[in-house]
Design a protein around this motif. Sequence first.
Motif, short mmCIF file in Angstrom:
data_model
loop_
_atom_site.label_atom_id
_atom_site.label_comp_id
_atom_site.label_asym_id
_atom_site.label_seq_id
_atom_site.Cartn_x
_atom_site.Cartn_y
_atom_site.Cartn_z
N HIS A 77 54.45 46.05 74.06
CA HIS A 77 55.06 44.74 73.83
C HIS A 77 55.53 44.10 75.13
O HIS A 77 55.79 44.78 76.12
N GLY A 78 55.69 42.77 75.04
CA GLY A 78 56.29 42.02 76.13
C GLY A 78 55.51 42.15 77.43
O GLY A 78 54.29 42.33 77.44
N ASP A 79 56.22 42.08 78.54
CA ASP A 79 55.54 42.17 79.83
C ASP A 79 55.22 43.61 80.22
O ASP A 79 54.58 43.84 81.26
N HIS A 80 55.61 44.59 79.41
CA HIS A 80 55.15 45.95 79.65
C HIS A 80 53.63 46.01 79.56
O HIS A 80 52.97 46.76 80.31
N VAL A 81 53.05 45.22 78.67
CA VAL A 81 51.59 45.19 78.53
C VAL A 81 50.95 44.65 79.81
O VAL A 81 49.85 45.07 80.18
N LEU A 82 51.63 43.73 80.48
CA LEU A 82 51.09 43.09 81.68
C LEU A 82 51.22 43.98 82.92
O LEU A 82 50.57 43.73 83.93
N ASN A 83 52.08 45.01 82.84
CA ASN A 83 52.38 45.86 84.00
C ASN A 83 52.32 47.34 83.61
O ASN A 83 53.19 48.12 83.98
N ARG A 84 51.30 47.72 82.88
CA ARG A 84 51.28 49.05 82.26
C ARG A 84 51.40 50.18 83.28
O ARG A 84 52.18 51.12 83.08
N ASP A 85 50.67 50.12 84.38
CA ASP A 85 50.69 51.22 85.35
C ASP A 85 52.07 51.39 85.99
O ASP A 85 52.59 52.51 86.10
N SER A 86 52.68 50.29 86.40
CA SER A 86 53.98 50.38 87.06
C SER A 86 55.06 50.82 86.09
O SER A 86 56.00 51.54 86.46
N ILE A 87 54.96 50.39 84.83
CA ILE A 87 55.96 50.77 83.84
C ILE A 87 55.85 52.26 83.51
O ILE A 87 56.86 52.96 83.36
N LEU A 88 54.63 52.78 83.43
CA LEU A 88 54.47 54.21 83.18
C LEU A 88 55.07 55.03 84.31
O LEU A 88 55.67 56.08 84.08
N ALA A 89 54.93 54.56 85.54
CA ALA A 89 55.54 55.25 86.68
C ALA A 89 57.05 55.16 86.61
O ALA A 89 57.76 56.13 86.92
N LEU A 90 57.56 54.03 86.19
CA LEU A 90 59.00 53.83 86.08
C LEU A 90 59.62 54.77 85.05
O LEU A 90 60.74 55.24 85.21
N GLU A 91 58.87 55.07 84.00
CA GLU A 91 59.39 55.93 82.93
C GLU A 91 59.73 57.32 83.45
O GLU A 91 60.57 58.03 82.87
N GLN A 92 59.10 57.74 84.53
CA GLN A 92 59.33 59.08 85.07
C GLN A 92 60.63 59.16 85.87
O GLN A 92 61.07 60.26 86.22
#
Length: 210
Positions: A30-45
């Motif tokens: 959802h939201g801009d997470h879809v637009l920045n999937r790679d960076s958000i996955l890295a942020l989750e760590q």
Amino acid sequence: MSAASFSASDFKRRALDQLGAPLDQAWLDHGDHVLNRDSILALEQLQLKDAAVLVGVIDDPDEARVILTQRTTKLRKHAGQIAFPGGGIDETDTSPEEAALREAHEEIGLDPCFVETVGRLPHYLSGTGFRIQPVLSVIRPGFTIRPNPHEVESVFEVPLAFLMDPANHRQDSRMWQGAVRHFYVMPYGERHIWGITAGIIRTLYERLYA
């Protein structure tokens, strides 16, 4: 959609009857997470601080509106930006709902007795190190607003119908920390709603109104 689709009572019904993936699994879609999937996955760590914000819809029969704030320029993070009332979840908070209500009372003087929490959205991961839990709520009329001048420059309201119209959701991008970051922008008069707040609003639209 008809005007009734953007009433506070209909908002409550939609919040309680959300469709789609369970909240703990839906945040990435959802939201801009879809637009920045790679960076958000890295942020989750990373180790993120838990926070909560109050997405409050005023129960006005003429026009349901959402409460937003303009943060002061003196704050260390997100200075001057448009935001929902909210902040970090303290150890003494028993739930994100309690944290969101406490922060709204501290920031804008909103008495919790006027607020009914009606659900949550998937959490939002911010590049500034927060895992934010949006708490959906309906606010009955009669409340007063007393902004904390150390945190809030002003408080204003935006029609729910405006925020839930995808025609008002445009995309933009800029370089941030060495990479291109995509985000939503929702201009409203002289206000510039973007970043975390626009991302949460877009998620609200996708979960409840799309």
